[in-house]
Design an enzyme around this catalytic site. Structure first.
Site, PDB file in Angstrom:
ATOM      1  N   ARG A  71     -61.064  -8.570 -68.834  1.00 46.79           N
ATOM      2  CA  ARG A  71     -61.045  -8.344 -67.378  1.00 46.79           C
ATOM      3  C   ARG A  71     -60.190  -9.392 -66.672  1.00 46.79           C
ATOM      4  O   ARG A  71     -60.509  -9.818 -65.562  1.00 46.79           O
ATOM      5  CB  ARG A  71     -62.466  -8.326 -66.813  1.00 46.79           C
ATOM      6  CG  ARG A  71     -63.383  -7.292 -67.438  1.00 46.79           C
ATOM      7  CD  ARG A  71     -63.060  -5.865 -67.046  1.00 46.79           C
ATOM      8  NE  ARG A  71     -63.333  -5.559 -65.668  1.00 46.79           N
ATOM      9  CZ  ARG A  71     -64.493  -5.062 -65.227  1.00 46.79           C
ATOM     10  NH1 ARG A  71     -65.462  -4.798 -66.057  1.00 46.79           N
ATOM     11  NH2 ARG A  71     -64.664  -4.810 -63.949  1.00 46.79           N
TER      12      ARG A  71
ATOM     13  N   ARG B 245     -60.451  -8.896 -59.268  1.00 47.17           N
ATOM     14  CA  ARG B 245     -60.564  -9.346 -57.886  1.00 47.17           C
ATOM     15  C   ARG B 245     -60.512 -10.849 -57.698  1.00 47.17           C
ATOM     16  O   ARG B 245     -60.328 -11.325 -56.580  1.00 47.17           O
ATOM     17  CB  ARG B 245     -61.862  -8.791 -57.274  1.00 47.17           C
ATOM     18  CG  ARG B 245     -61.764  -7.308 -56.973  1.00 47.17           C
ATOM     19  CD  ARG B 245     -63.121  -6.693 -56.763  1.00 47.17           C
ATOM     20  NE  ARG B 245     -63.869  -6.662 -58.014  1.00 47.17           N
ATOM     21  CZ  ARG B 245     -65.022  -6.043 -58.189  1.00 47.17           C
ATOM     22  NH1 ARG B 245     -65.596  -5.421 -57.193  1.00 47.17           N
ATOM     23  NH2 ARG B 245     -65.619  -6.057 -59.367  1.00 47.17           N
TER      24      ARG B 245
ATOM     25  N   ASP C 211     -59.321   1.850 -66.327  1.00 45.69           N
ATOM     26  CA  ASP C 211     -60.765   1.709 -66.470  1.00 45.69           C
ATOM     27  C   ASP C 211     -61.239   2.642 -67.565  1.00 45.69           C
ATOM     28  O   ASP C 211     -60.645   3.704 -67.785  1.00 45.69           O
ATOM     29  CB  ASP C 211     -61.492   2.043 -65.162  1.00 45.69           C
ATOM     30  CG  ASP C 211     -62.912   1.507 -65.204  1.00 45.69           C
ATOM     31  OD1 ASP C 211     -63.111   0.320 -64.916  1.00 45.69           O
ATOM     32  OD2 ASP C 211     -63.828   2.260 -65.592  1.00 45.69           O
TER      33      ASP C 211
ATOM     34  N   TYR D 271     -72.733   6.097 -69.291  1.00 47.56           N
ATOM     35  CA  TYR D 271     -72.376   6.400 -67.897  1.00 47.56           C
ATOM     36  C   TYR D 271     -72.502   7.892 -67.604  1.00 47.56           C
ATOM     37  O   TYR D 271     -72.973   8.305 -66.546  1.00 47.56           O
ATOM     38  CB  TYR D 271     -70.949   5.922 -67.592  1.00 47.56           C
ATOM     39  CG  TYR D 271     -70.859   4.421 -67.474  1.00 47.56           C
ATOM     40  CD1 TYR D 271     -71.244   3.774 -66.300  1.00 47.56           C
ATOM     41  CD2 TYR D 271     -70.423   3.637 -68.545  1.00 47.56           C
ATOM     42  CE1 TYR D 271     -71.177   2.394 -66.196  1.00 47.56           C
ATOM     43  CE2 TYR D 271     -70.356   2.264 -68.446  1.00 47.56           C
ATOM     44  CZ  TYR D 271     -70.743   1.634 -67.267  1.00 47.56           C
ATOM     45  OH  TYR D 271     -70.695   0.275 -67.166  1.00 47.56           O
TER      46      TYR D 271
HETATM   47  O1  CP3 Z   1     -59.476  -6.293 -68.569  1.00 44.24           O
HETATM   48  C1  CP3 Z   1     -58.630  -5.986 -67.689  1.00 44.24           C
HETATM   49  O2  CP3 Z   1     -58.122  -6.807 -66.946  1.00 44.24           O
HETATM   50  C2  CP3 Z   1     -58.159  -4.547 -67.624  1.00 44.24           C
HETATM   51  C3  CP3 Z   1     -58.833  -3.686 -66.735  1.00 44.24           C
HETATM   52  C4  CP3 Z   1     -60.235  -3.184 -66.969  1.00 44.24           C
HETATM   53  C5  CP3 Z   1     -61.026  -2.731 -65.887  1.00 44.24           C
HETATM   54  N1  CP3 Z   1     -62.169  -2.173 -66.393  1.00 44.24           N
HETATM   55  C6  CP3 Z   1     -60.649  -2.799 -64.470  1.00 44.24           C
HETATM   56  C7  CP3 Z   1     -61.694  -2.715 -63.432  1.00 44.24           C
HETATM   57  C8  CP3 Z   1     -60.959  -2.960 -68.136  1.00 44.24           C
HETATM   58  C9  CP3 Z   1     -60.608  -3.311 -69.568  1.00 44.24           C
HETATM   59  C10 CP3 Z   1     -62.167  -2.312 -67.755  1.00 44.24           C
HETATM   60  C11 CP3 Z   1     -63.170  -1.862 -68.726  1.00 44.24           C
HETATM   61  C12 CP3 Z   1     -64.500  -1.447 -68.249  1.00 44.24           C
HETATM   62  N2  CP3 Z   1     -64.820  -0.715 -67.135  1.00 44.24           N
HETATM   63  C13 CP3 Z   1     -65.685  -1.672 -68.969  1.00 44.24           C
HETATM   64  C14 CP3 Z   1     -65.770  -2.329 -70.328  1.00 44.24           C
HETATM   65  C15 CP3 Z   1     -65.585  -3.795 -70.251  1.00 44.24           C
HETATM   66  C16 CP3 Z   1     -66.791  -4.587 -69.913  1.00 44.24           C
HETATM   67  O3  CP3 Z   1     -66.691  -5.393 -68.988  1.00 44.24           O
HETATM   68  O4  CP3 Z   1     -67.818  -4.470 -70.610  1.00 44.24           O
HETATM   69  C17 CP3 Z   1     -66.734  -1.102 -68.250  1.00 44.24           C
HETATM   70  C18 CP3 Z   1     -68.192  -1.113 -68.611  1.00 44.24           C
HETATM   71  C19 CP3 Z   1     -66.179  -0.494 -67.083  1.00 44.24           C
HETATM   72  C20 CP3 Z   1     -66.881   0.287 -66.029  1.00 44.24           C
HETATM   73  C21 CP3 Z   1     -66.689  -0.277 -64.686  1.00 44.24           C
HETATM   74  N3  CP3 Z   1     -65.495  -0.299 -63.991  1.00 44.24           N
HETATM   75  C22 CP3 Z   1     -67.657  -0.879 -63.865  1.00 44.24           C
HETATM   76  C23 CP3 Z   1     -69.104  -1.089 -64.255  1.00 44.24           C
HETATM   77  C24 CP3 Z   1     -67.011  -1.249 -62.670  1.00 44.24           C
HETATM   78  C25 CP3 Z   1     -67.636  -1.806 -61.418  1.00 44.24           C
HETATM   79  C26 CP3 Z   1     -68.061  -3.207 -61.589  1.00 44.24           C
HETATM   80  C27 CP3 Z   1     -67.401  -4.096 -60.584  1.00 44.24           C
HETATM   81  O5  CP3 Z   1     -67.016  -5.185 -61.013  1.00 44.24           O
HETATM   82  O6  CP3 Z   1     -67.311  -3.704 -59.416  1.00 44.24           O
HETATM   83  C28 CP3 Z   1     -65.650  -0.921 -62.788  1.00 44.24           C
HETATM   84  C29 CP3 Z   1     -64.600  -1.166 -61.778  1.00 44.24           C
HETATM   85  C30 CP3 Z   1     -63.437  -2.009 -62.213  1.00 44.24           C
HETATM   86  N4  CP3 Z   1     -62.730  -1.809 -63.364  1.00 44.24           N
HETATM   87  C31 CP3 Z   1     -62.857  -3.085 -61.506  1.00 44.24           C
HETATM   88  C32 CP3 Z   1     -61.753  -3.524 -62.253  1.00 44.24           C
HETATM   89  C33 CP3 Z   1     -60.777  -4.619 -61.908  1.00 44.24           C
HETATM   90  C34 CP3 Z   1     -63.299  -3.583 -60.142  1.00 44.24           C
HETATM   91  C35 CP3 Z   1     -63.002  -2.533 -59.143  1.00 44.24           C
HETATM   92  C36 CP3 Z   1     -62.382  -3.003 -57.872  1.00 44.24           C
HETATM   93  O7  CP3 Z   1     -61.220  -3.510 -57.874  1.00 44.24           O
HETATM   94  O8  CP3 Z   1     -63.047  -2.817 -56.853  1.00 44.24           O
END
Ligand code: CP3
Length: 340
Positions: free
Chosen positions: A21, A25, A71, A147
């Site tokens: 990640r 943000r 994502d 999910y």
């Molecule tokens: O790693 C990276 O930099 C690449 C981008 C990436 C994102 N999501 C961007 C994202 C990756 C590899 C993911 C994977 C992801 N998404 C996972 C597996 C990784 C882990 O952490 O276990 C999971 C479970 C998700 C599902 C998901 N997407 C959730 C639960 C959320 C909301 C949580 C939050 O932090 O708000 C997201 C949104 C998300 N995916 C964001 C980002 C940068 C934040 C959204 C935003 O910009 O508002």
């Protein structure tokens, strides 16, 4: 590419580093790119914006690999599910999958509908330094299913676990469809230029041992086998959060085992390092403090410092309130500390 060399346990001048990640943000540049999109899904669907977000941590942190900005939930989205990201709440999947007829309404054409992801891969690969790897990724079938069945994030996975023990046939049908979709999706990312792929099994640890291997790990290996048959030189990283107690039973045709922060790295080394490269596993919250970073990095260096086949990472993802200065400090510290 030192990242690829480390995946195959070839010698490298230092340990390669990237952070799960790493695009997010905590970077003001990310927030500015995100503001150009209508919402998070629109952001994921716009290759120029996704490419921009992918490259930011490379320039800012000097990590050795970029991970594609996207994502895991774009796969259920393009299978036809209604996905929404709600501010300060997380993802919601409307009309969750609970019955055979719910399964019947899922599309088998997600792989073809994810063209915007392959376009982002091409854009990034064209702009990225040749010495840096681009990692493609997908969610594991199990994690995606949590999910899709729960309808969003979950604390106790009550609905999908009920299915594990009382409707396992239906669940296996879904996991099998996801396995095919994810396998095809990763192959297309590789064709577009991804140099390695990681499967994120964020919620594998919700399962007891026998269920973990039956409902999660097995499908990850199925995908890995398919990729290895076509692209033996593309490293495959498997990351299951919470699988640290099950390491004795880990096997299969992949290259790098992602170690989560609950698992002592020494234990992962003892059990897995003769067969796999290792990636991980500093507790992410250490990024809040430079002292904690130093302490964590030194402890890992004590165990893995001299080894080829080790990739530094956190044991799970970066958080929105982490400091970029500390993240940069961490990357520089690792490059120095692990220099041979
Ligand atoms: O790693 C990276 O930099 C690449 C981008 C990436 C994102 N999501 C961007 C994202 C990756 C590899 C993911 C994977 C992801 N998404 C996972 C597996 C990784 C882990 O952490 O276990 C999971 C479970 C998700 C599902 C998901 N997407 C959730 C639960 C959320 C909301 C949580 C939050 O932090 O708000 C997201 C949104 C998300 N995916 C964001 C980002 C940068 C934040 C959204 C935003 O910009 O508002």
């Amino acid at each position: 590419m030192i990242f690829i060399d480390a995946c195959f346990k070839r010698s490298t001048p230092t340990a390669p580093v990237w952070l799960m990640r790493q695009a997010g943000r905590y970077l003001e540049e990310y927030r500015a790119t995100r503001a150009k999109a209508k919402d998070f899904i629109d952001f994921c669907r716009r290759p120029e914006l996704a490419a921009e977000a992918t490259l930011q941590p490379i320039d800012i942190l000097n990590v050795d690999a970029a991970i594609l900005f996207s994502d895991i939930l774009v796969v259920p989205l393009e299978m036809g599910m209604q996905l929404e990201f709600v501010e300060k709440h997380g993802p919601i999947l409307h009309n969750p999958i609970r019955t055979q007829s719910d399964l019947d309404r899922l599309s088998d054409h997600s792989v073809d509908r994810l063209g915007y992801v392959y376009d982002a891969v091409k854009l990034v690969r064209a702009k990225l330094d040749q010495k840096k790897a681009l990692i493609g990724f997908a969610g594991s079938p199990w994690t995606l299913a949590t999910y899709m069945i729960e309808g969003g994030g979950s604390k106790n996975y009550a609905i999908i676990k009920k299915m594990v023990y009382s409707q396992s046939e239906l669940l296996h049908k879904l996991l099998d469809r996801l396995s095919r979709a994810v396998g095809g999706y990763l192959l297309r990312q590789i064709e577009a230029g991804a140099n390695a792929v990681q499967i994120f099994d964020s919620w594998g640890g919700a399962l007891e041992k026998s269920a973990f291997f039956e409902f999660s790990w097995r499908y990850m290996l199925q995908i890995a086998d398919r990729i290895k048959a076509e692209y033996p030189k593309i490293p495959i990283i498997l990351f299951s959060k919470g699988a640290g107690c099950y390491l004795e039973n880990v096997s299969g045709n992949f290259d790098v085992f992602g170690v989560d922060w609950n698992t002592p790295i020494e234990r992962a080394k003892d059990i897995l390092f003769d067969r796999y490269a290792l990636q991980g596993n500093m507790e992410p919250a250490r990024v809040y403090s430079k002292n904690a970073i130093e302490e964590g990095a030194l402890e890992i260096a004590r165990v893995m410092g001299k080894e080829n086949g080790y990739i530094f990472n956190l044991g799970h993802g970066m958080q929105p309130d982490f400091s970029r200065q500390n993240a940069k400090y961490l990357v520089d510290l690792i490059h120095e500390t692990f220099a041979r």
